[in-house]
Enzyme design. Sequence first.
Site, PDB file in Angstrom:
ATOM      1  N   GLN A 143       0.836  -1.205   0.000  1.00 47.47           N
ATOM      2  CA  GLN A 143       0.000   0.000   0.000  1.00 47.47           C
ATOM      3  C   GLN A 143       0.875   1.261   0.000  1.00 47.47           C
ATOM      4  O   GLN A 143       0.600   2.228  -0.685  1.00 47.47           O
ATOM      5  CB  GLN A 143      -0.922  -0.028   1.226  1.00 47.47           C
ATOM      6  CG  GLN A 143      -1.641   1.270   1.521  1.00 47.47           C
ATOM      7  CD  GLN A 143      -2.611   1.674   0.411  1.00 47.47           C
ATOM      8  OE1 GLN A 143      -3.076   0.838  -0.361  1.00 47.47           O
ATOM      9  NE2 GLN A 143      -2.890   2.965   0.311  1.00 47.47           N
ATOM     10  N   GLU A 144       1.937   1.212   0.766  1.00 47.60           N
ATOM     11  CA  GLU A 144       2.771   2.403   0.926  1.00 47.60           C
ATOM     12  C   GLU A 144       3.604   2.715  -0.316  1.00 47.60           C
ATOM     13  O   GLU A 144       3.714   3.864  -0.712  1.00 47.60           O
ATOM     14  CB  GLU A 144       3.707   2.228   2.129  1.00 47.60           C
ATOM     15  CG  GLU A 144       2.988   2.267   3.479  1.00 47.60           C
ATOM     16  CD  GLU A 144       2.488   3.657   3.863  1.00 47.60           C
ATOM     17  OE1 GLU A 144       2.463   4.555   3.016  1.00 47.60           O
ATOM     18  OE2 GLU A 144       2.124   3.841   5.029  1.00 47.60           O
TER      19      GLU A 144
END
Length: 462
Positions: free
Chosen positions: A291-292
């Site tokens: 996600q990051e």
Amino acid sequence: MLGACVNKHSTLEQIKENGILRAITRNSPATYFQDHNGNTGFEYELVKLFADDIGVKLEIKTANNLDNLFSQLGKPNGPVIAAAGLVSSEQRAQQVLFSYPYLEVTPQIIYRHGQPRPTNLVDLAGKTIMALKGSTHAEQLAKLKKQNPAIEYEESDVAEVVDLLNMVDNGQIDLTLLDSNEVAMNQVYFPNIRVAFDLGNASNQSWAVVPGDDNSLLNEINKYLAKMEKNGTLKRLKDRYYGHVDVLGCVGAYTFAQHLQQRLPKYEKHFRAYAKDKNIDWRLLAAIGYQESLWQPTVTSKTGVRGLMMLTKNTAQAMGVSNRLDAKQSIMGGAKYLTKIKNKLDSDIAEPDRTWFALAAYNVGIGHLEDARMLAKKTGLNANKWLDVRQMLPRLSQKQWYSQTRYGYARGGEPVHFVANIQRYYDILTWVTKPHPDKREIIKGNLRILDIHKDMLQKDSQ
Ligand code: GLU
């Protein structure tokens, strides 16, 4: 006369006396499978809670196909309840009783991206279509064939939903017909599959029981399902399993599959090591990393966060990270930071909500999360439930709401997406790295992603 004097116990009483609820299901991502913690799946959780509710142990088994499932139901010492993503149909209603519905689904025709998209019934003629043997979809196709004999279809008694999708995905068959929940959930494993059109109206999934001389079990099930609807458990389960299935979409699903193959293997050992160190699931940590940064160690954002786990300068310093662009250090920092946040959360917040709260705080900061919890309380919602607090977070960007809070304005919509995305990646990672007790999917289905991750499976079983 004598018969009337015999104290005959109802089906429900017998189950309670034996202390075991025997259930039958299917092995698929939407129903039941094994993950790192043991048994999981929407149907499994729902039926396990029912067993708990009536105070008995759950004994669950899987059927190879739907015909087999129905034939086992009600056999002496066999399963008394089928919890398997079943849709009621006229044919089935002659054999079994269906409970109140708990999930609305739509039958969908699935084709392969790149092929001409069928748009109506006429387009089905001349195509190879396969459905699960004994499924409502096979019933539907049989009816269609009566109206239009040019429609050819096959029923497979060995395939599961994932196999049918795999066959469409790799071009072995042209089309399949499946329930929308299964399609949405599996899209990510089969990047080429697309929905052609809905074949008919929405229908409902429910549990099946055998008609006995009393309706005690069915009545208890219906009472339980109504209770689960009312107390929000059903909503929580639906959200957990289906709420975030479309996060990725078709393009994202394809990209994720590629990244899973090309990028994750480089960092997997670090995720495993630091997750173990902090007693968290490595797949969760890997999901945060995806996600990051999409598992890219040298990314930098305009806001100054950097690296695979996108740490701020301050966080990195506090976690002992000297080089944020070093993947190993970044993952170590992320694991430490997540654990630190988790420990800071109110002790009243129980798992799994605790994990979702920690993720939200990882993204928006614990102060803002506390503000949203306070707003939840004020609004009469449960400040310890992610589903409730999630509704409040977006309000932190509206003045009428953030003016009542301690930490003020926040882009509160972001942590909501952040958590939903991570839940999705986490689920996918869990499925592709799950133990395969019967190795069925791998051997028969030749699933590409599962093949890619054979090494992961091996490591997991070590
Ligand atoms: N819901 C289907 C049935 O009741 C089985 C699952 C599927 O084919 O998607 O037959």
